[in-house]
Design a protein around this motif. Structure first.
Motif, PDB file in Angstrom:
ATOM      1  N   UNK A   1       5.513  62.814   8.180  1.00 13.14           N
ATOM      2  CA  UNK A   1       6.024  61.826   7.032  1.00 13.14           C
ATOM      3  C   UNK A   1       6.040  60.367   7.587  1.00 13.14           C
ATOM      4  N   UNK A   2       6.412  59.306   6.785  1.00  9.95           N
ATOM      5  CA  UNK A   2       6.207  58.101   7.093  1.00  9.95           C
ATOM      6  C   UNK A   2       7.561  57.300   7.359  1.00  9.95           C
ATOM      7  N   UNK A   3       7.679  56.454   8.103  1.00  9.05           N
ATOM      8  CA  UNK A   3       8.655  55.429   8.682  1.00  9.05           C
ATOM      9  C   UNK A   3       8.775  54.472   7.982  1.00  9.05           C
ATOM     10  N   UNK A   4       9.910  54.083   7.332  1.00  2.00           N
ATOM     11  CA  UNK A   4      10.025  52.604   6.673  1.00  2.00           C
ATOM     12  C   UNK A   4      10.122  51.616   7.599  1.00  2.00           C
ATOM     13  N   UNK A   5       9.723  50.446   7.472  1.00  2.00           N
ATOM     14  CA  UNK A   5       9.898  49.227   8.340  1.00  2.00           C
ATOM     15  C   UNK A   5       9.895  48.224   7.495  1.00  2.00           C
ATOM     16  N   UNK A   6      10.953  47.455   7.880  1.00  2.00           N
ATOM     17  CA  UNK A   6      11.514  46.176   7.036  1.00  2.00           C
ATOM     18  C   UNK A   6      11.584  45.181   8.222  1.00  2.00           C
ATOM     19  N   UNK A   7      11.055  43.903   7.851  1.00  2.00           N
ATOM     20  CA  UNK A   7      11.178  42.841   9.106  1.00  2.00           C
ATOM     21  C   UNK A   7      11.136  41.406   8.299  1.00  2.00           C
ATOM     22  N   UNK A   8      11.970  40.457   8.950  1.00  2.00           N
ATOM     23  CA  UNK A   8      11.572  39.159   8.473  1.00  2.00           C
ATOM     24  C   UNK A   8      10.961  38.451   9.647  1.00  2.00           C
ATOM     25  N   UNK A   9       9.806  37.819   9.326  1.00  2.00           N
ATOM     26  CA  UNK A   9       9.180  37.199  10.504  1.00  2.00           C
ATOM     27  C   UNK A   9       8.900  35.420  10.317  1.00  2.00           C
ATOM     28  N   UNK A  10       8.628  34.834  11.253  1.00  2.00           N
ATOM     29  CA  UNK A  10       8.509  33.255  11.144  1.00  2.00           C
ATOM     30  C   UNK A  10       7.355  32.927  10.392  1.00  2.00           C
ATOM     31  N   UNK A  11       6.161  33.788  10.282  1.00  2.00           N
ATOM     32  CA  UNK A  11       5.010  33.513   9.677  1.00  2.00           C
ATOM     33  C   UNK A  11       4.407  34.939   8.942  1.00  2.00           C
ATOM     34  N   UNK A  12       3.392  34.871   8.221  1.00  2.00           N
ATOM     35  CA  UNK A  12       2.713  36.013   7.680  1.00  2.00           C
ATOM     36  C   UNK A  12       2.178  36.775   8.838  1.00  2.00           C
TER      37      UNK A  12
ATOM     38  N   UNK B   1       4.032  37.639  15.007  1.00  2.00           N
ATOM     39  CA  UNK B   1       4.387  36.841  13.718  1.00  2.00           C
ATOM     40  C   UNK B   1       5.538  36.196  14.118  1.00  2.00           C
ATOM     41  N   UNK B   2       6.320  36.570  15.116  1.00  2.00           N
ATOM     42  CA  UNK B   2       7.678  35.924  15.224  1.00  2.00           C
ATOM     43  C   UNK B   2       8.614  36.752  14.701  1.00  2.00           C
ATOM     44  N   UNK B   3       9.111  37.757  14.918  1.00  2.00           N
ATOM     45  CA  UNK B   3      10.180  38.650  14.466  1.00  2.00           C
ATOM     46  C   UNK B   3      11.580  38.051  14.409  1.00  2.00           C
ATOM     47  N   UNK B   4      12.357  37.887  13.144  1.00  2.00           N
ATOM     48  CA  UNK B   4      13.520  37.203  13.157  1.00  2.00           C
ATOM     49  C   UNK B   4      14.563  38.575  13.120  1.00  2.00           C
ATOM     50  N   UNK B   5      14.230  39.292  12.329  1.00  2.00           N
ATOM     51  CA  UNK B   5      15.044  40.696  11.981  1.00  2.00           C
ATOM     52  C   UNK B   5      13.997  41.753  11.959  1.00  2.00           C
ATOM     53  N   UNK B   6      14.412  43.125  12.493  1.00  2.00           N
ATOM     54  CA  UNK B   6      13.476  44.077  12.234  1.00  2.00           C
ATOM     55  C   UNK B   6      14.412  45.359  12.114  1.00  2.00           C
ATOM     56  N   UNK B   7      14.226  46.242  10.984  1.00  2.00           N
ATOM     57  CA  UNK B   7      14.732  47.558  10.801  1.00  2.00           C
ATOM     58  C   UNK B   7      13.624  48.437  10.646  1.00  2.00           C
ATOM     59  N   UNK B   8      13.632  49.362  11.388  1.00  2.00           N
ATOM     60  CA  UNK B   8      12.760  50.898  11.553  1.00  2.00           C
ATOM     61  C   UNK B   8      13.590  51.819  11.192  1.00  2.00           C
ATOM     62  N   UNK B   9      13.317  52.436  10.050  1.00  2.00           N
ATOM     63  CA  UNK B   9      13.977  53.642   9.478  1.00  2.00           C
ATOM     64  C   UNK B   9      13.118  55.124   9.602  1.00  2.00           C
TER      65      UNK B   9
END
Length: 331
Positions: free
Chosen positions: A240-251, A294-302
């Motif tokens: 199954x698939x893992x959900x990823x959400x991140x805030x980065x400095x650039x695209x 891309x310069x990770x500011x925050x990262x959540x891997x669920x």
């Protein structure tokens, strides 16, 4: 298999020959009720000292399997062993090595809760009195109260206390927290972990998937009387698939790749980039690497929950066949 009328000679199932046998081994189990096939070649293996989740929707065959393991029903075909012995032939000595908790407990109405615990414990082959008293306090049970005056949850506590206090090698738990409130469910989970740490093996069948996810070392999922998948939660999550959400400095670049889906890139506070996606297990390292560039500011891997794994398993399987042996018990 033997004829129903064939006398069963008693056997010693406690010797060294049984010491290395797995607590539960089922290979190709078949059980029919008239023209209805309840179990259609089911396989199940439970290793010593593990908590094994046993999952499936109503009618999949879970309760029928448990009844065969308890020696309450005889298999029509296949191999079924508890500690290397036949649960139909050797039910009496095997029951001294196991304790069973059903999802709907019936007690003796004229006995107190404490008396019911003692009767059940004797059926299990012995009880640790100190652990019994500690469990009564832990589950906040009034043992002097007549069982006829107990709520469903308190009846469930009686069965759980008797099983968890028993000196047994195997616990078979079929919807064991039915009727318990969240505090008591947490107490139950702690008790199961303690019994496992002491070397006890647990087969846990439950519709509360979060409970199984919290406790189980391995999981078997069945459908229409057959095992469709079995393994550790980590193994099952690979499908199954893992959900990823991140805030980065650039695209980020390089996310449009095989194994990545549901990709959404938007604006975040401070001119940063909000990235959301789902990824196959094998694609997660490459996704994280692209986000890092891309310069990770925050990262959540669920990772996917057991609920998601379960639903994924059934996504393409259609409705399970009915299980005549489970009629009336919702399992």
């Amino acid at each position: 298999m033997e004829d129903e009328g064939e006398p069963l000679a008693p056997r010693d199932i406690t010797g060294a020959a049984m010491s290395d046998a797995p607590p539960i081994h089922i290979d190709g189990l078949v059980k029919r009720f008239g023209h209805t096939v309840a179990l259609d070649g089911l396989d199940l293996s439970v290793s010593r000292g593990e908590v094994h989740g046993f999952l499936g929707p109503n009618g999949a065959g879970k309760s029928t399997t448990i009844r065969v393991l308890l020696g309450l029903m005889r298999a029509d075909a296949g191999r079924v062993e508890l500690f290397g012995a036949d649960p139909w032939r050797d039910a009496v000595p095997l029951h001294r090595r196991l304790a069973y908790v059903p999802g709907d407990v019936t007690l003796w109405p004229g006995l107190s809760g404490g008396q019911c615990i003692d009767v059940l414990a004797r059926a299990h082959g012995g009880i640790d009195e100190t652990r019994r008293d500690a469990l009564i306090a832990r589950f906040a049970l009034d043992p002097a109260k007549r069982s006829r005056d107990y709520s469903k949850g308190n009846r469930q506590k009686v069965s759980l206390i008797a099983a968890l206090a028993a000196d047994v090698d195997l616990l078979i738990l079929d919807e064991p927290t039915s009727g318990l409130d969240p505090l008591m469910m947490e107490a139950f989970q702690s008790c199961v972990r303690e019994r496992q740490a002491a070397g006890c093996t647990v087969l846990l069948s439950s519709h509360i998937l979060a409970e199984v996810e919290a406790l189980a070392d391995r999981v078997s999922i069945i459908r229409a009387g057959r095992t469709v998948t079995s393994g550790s939660l980590a193994d099952l999550r690979r499908h199954t698939r893992t959900r990823v959400r991140a805030v980065t400095e650039r695209p980020p670049e390089g996310l449009d790749r095989p194994g990545v889906g549901d990709l959404a890139v938007g604006a975040a506070d401070g001119g940063r980039v909000d990235v959301r996606l789902s990824a196959d297990a094998d694609a997660v390292p490459a996704v994280v690497a692209a986000l890092e560039r891309a310069g990770i500011h925050t990262l959540t891997v669920t990772p996917p929950s057991l609920d998601e794994v379960f639903l994924h398993t059934y996504a393409d399987g259609g409705a399970p066949a009915g299980d005549a042996g489970d009629a009336g018990d919702g399992a």
